[in-house]
Write a protein that holds these residues in place. Structure first.
Motif, PDB file in Angstrom:
ATOM      1  N   ASN A 112     -48.434-116.701 -25.419  1.00 25.11           N
ATOM      2  CA  ASN A 112     -47.408-115.756 -24.965  1.00 25.11           C
ATOM      3  C   ASN A 112     -47.183-114.640 -25.979  1.00 25.11           C
ATOM      4  O   ASN A 112     -47.050-113.461 -25.617  1.00 25.11           O
ATOM      5  CB  ASN A 112     -46.095-116.490 -24.700  1.00 25.11           C
ATOM      6  N   ALA A 115     -50.186-112.201 -25.898  1.00 22.21           N
ATOM      7  CA  ALA A 115     -50.141-111.307 -24.737  1.00 22.21           C
ATOM      8  C   ALA A 115     -49.056-110.244 -24.900  1.00 22.21           C
ATOM      9  O   ALA A 115     -49.268-109.062 -24.601  1.00 22.21           O
ATOM     10  CB  ALA A 115     -49.906-112.124 -23.472  1.00 22.21           C
ATOM     11  N   ARG A 116     -47.898-110.652 -25.380  1.00 26.49           N
ATOM     12  CA  ARG A 116     -46.766-109.716 -25.523  1.00 26.49           C
ATOM     13  C   ARG A 116     -47.056-108.657 -26.588  1.00 26.49           C
ATOM     14  O   ARG A 116     -46.787-107.477 -26.389  1.00 26.49           O
ATOM     15  CB  ARG A 116     -45.505-110.512 -25.865  1.00 26.49           C
ATOM     16  N   SER A 118     -49.835-107.463 -27.563  1.00 30.89           N
ATOM     17  CA  SER A 118     -50.943-106.563 -27.236  1.00 30.89           C
ATOM     18  C   SER A 118     -50.527-105.403 -26.347  1.00 30.89           C
ATOM     19  O   SER A 118     -51.273-104.423 -26.214  1.00 30.89           O
ATOM     20  CB  SER A 118     -52.058-107.346 -26.529  1.00 30.89           C
ATOM     21  N   GLN A 119     -49.365-105.483 -25.729  1.00 33.05           N
ATOM     22  CA  GLN A 119     -48.984-104.516 -24.705  1.00 33.05           C
ATOM     23  C   GLN A 119     -48.850-103.094 -25.240  1.00 33.05           C
ATOM     24  O   GLN A 119     -49.122-102.130 -24.528  1.00 33.05           O
ATOM     25  CB  GLN A 119     -47.692-104.959 -24.026  1.00 33.05           C
ATOM     26  N   LYS A 120     -48.414-102.939 -26.475  1.00 29.30           N
ATOM     27  CA  LYS A 120     -48.235-101.612 -27.048  1.00 29.30           C
ATOM     28  C   LYS A 120     -49.103-101.420 -28.290  1.00 29.30           C
ATOM     29  O   LYS A 120     -48.730-100.718 -29.220  1.00 29.30           O
ATOM     30  CB  LYS A 120     -46.767-101.383 -27.391  1.00 29.30           C
ATOM     31  N   ASP A 122     -53.109-100.758 -30.107  1.00 31.87           N
ATOM     32  CA  ASP A 122     -54.463-100.211 -29.971  1.00 31.87           C
ATOM     33  C   ASP A 122     -55.508-101.171 -30.519  1.00 31.87           C
ATOM     34  O   ASP A 122     -56.707-100.966 -30.313  1.00 31.87           O
ATOM     35  CB  ASP A 122     -54.564 -98.886 -30.726  1.00 31.87           C
ATOM     36  N   VAL A 141     -57.059-110.015 -24.217  1.00 34.41           N
ATOM     37  CA  VAL A 141     -56.730-108.854 -25.053  1.00 34.41           C
ATOM     38  C   VAL A 141     -58.011-108.131 -25.478  1.00 34.41           C
ATOM     39  O   VAL A 141     -58.083-106.896 -25.459  1.00 34.41           O
ATOM     40  CB  VAL A 141     -55.923-109.290 -26.287  1.00 34.41           C
ATOM     41  N   LYS A 144     -59.540-105.317 -23.546  1.00 36.01           N
ATOM     42  CA  LYS A 144     -58.841-104.030 -23.521  1.00 36.01           C
ATOM     43  C   LYS A 144     -58.860-103.308 -24.861  1.00 36.01           C
ATOM     44  O   LYS A 144     -58.999-102.083 -24.920  1.00 36.01           O
ATOM     45  CB  LYS A 144     -57.386-104.243 -23.083  1.00 36.01           C
TER      46      LYS A 144
END
Length: 343
Positions: A112, A115-116, A118-120, A122, A141, A144
């Motif tokens: 968790n 995933a969290r 990685s959202q913002k 690079d 992750v 992306k």
């Protein structure tokens, strides 16, 4: 007389297959350009030798999410300091290192957080153990953004690179040292791992056992126990081991908690009879080497690991000049007689 014309941004645009406006945004750091186009523009500009300080050009701040355990142990504290140093060292390249600590070591919790975070971001740098939920989270992750693993690898995750020591080599070194220190008569030996689901810990233990089995068969590994990366548990685990194996000749501590093991050995008056080999040169392990309670320490320079991990991300984004240093960091072996000066 032919005078060679200096390359222009129009030339870069043609070479990179983008518009003049895109080149102008990249080279003037105005943002709004994809990572792929940024890399292409910078690569073309360097090849054309455009008259600019291209090593300082960045399209925007590069956000690197760094995920590790809490800095409760000396290794993770040193690793955090290494990332702080990297942040300062690479500030020219517009790098932001954001460190997130795992709340606990349960696999779903790790997944968790990964995933969290990685959202913002690079890019991501992660120290994690091998578990299907964790590997799946890192794999998602890595599809992306680039991911670099540190200290313990996740080879099936699609990560960009692994930075750290060769943990099998570390285990083999520990095995040879243990066999030589215990001596020809051999004896019973115990391994204390942090979490065997860490690939690095598993590799160290496996290589350690293999060397003893092949070269020092009189040394018998009677148990492997897990501290679960809890420094406070190693004293209890050591005491329990001596209740089962009163003549324990050696302990190989793969992870944290050297001081807890030392307390147990002193209380049992076994500090001079039981060989203790551990990892990471810290104020605690240094003092134990000087005191003669520890016999050898294998160090992997977490400072270097942190800096190299950030360099690997910068290389992926064509930012900065590569240092040429290997991603596999060297192993230093410290005994009582070769301790470096304390600063």
């Amino acid at each position: 007389m032919n005078v060679r014309r200096k390359p222009t941004m129009d030339d870069v645009a043609k070479a990179a297959g983008v518009s003049y406006a895109t080149v102008e945004r990249v080279l003037n750091g105005r943002g709004g350009v994809s990572r792929e186009k940024e890399a292409g523009v910078l690569d073309a500009a360097r090849k054309l030798k455009l008259d600019r300080a291209l090593h300082e050009v960045s399209v925007r701040w590069l956000r690197i999410a760094i995920l590790t355990q809490k800095p409760d142990s000396p290794y993770y504290a040193a690793l955090r300091q290494g990332f702080e140093l990297a942040q300062k060292s690479f500030e020219t390249y517009r790098v932001l290192c954001s460190v997130t600590f795992f709340d606990d070591l349960e696999p779903r919790s790790l997944a968790n957080v990964i995933a969290r975070a990685s959202q913002k971001a690079d890019a991501m740098i992660v120290v994690a153990y091998e578990h299907p939920l964790v590997v799946d989270a890192v794999s998602a992750v890595a599809k992306k953004i680039p991911v670099v693993t540190v200290a313990s690898d996740l080879p099936d995750s699609g990560r960009l690179a692994y930075v750290g020591i060769d943990n099998r080599v570390a285990g083999r070194i520990a095995g040879e040292l243990m066999g030589r220190f215990v001596g020809r008569d051999g004896g019973q030996v115990m391994v204390i791992a942090g979490l065997r689901t860490y690939l690095g810990h598993e590799q160290r233990e496996g290589a350690f056992r293999a060397v003893l089995r092949r070269r020092f068969p009189a040394c018998e590994v009677v148990a492997t126990v897990e501290s679960r990366e809890d420094e406070r548990s190693t004293e209890r685990l050591t005491r329990e081991a001596f209740r089962k194996y009163p003549e324990l000749s050696g302990i190989y501590n793969i992870s944290v908690g050297d001081d807890g093991i030392a307390r147990a050995l002193k209380a049992l008056r076994r500090e001079q009879q039981t060989v203790l080999i551990g990892h990471e040169l810290t104020p605690v392990s240094r003092a134990l080497l000087i005191e003669g309670v520890m016999d050898a320490v294998l160090d992997q320079s977490p400072f270097v690991e942190a800096v190299r991990a950030v360099e690997a991300i910068l290389g992926h984004y064509n930012r900065g000049a590569p240092s040429g240093l290997p991603l596999q960091t060297p192993i230093s072996i410290y005994l009582q007689e070769n301790l470096p000066a304390e600063f």
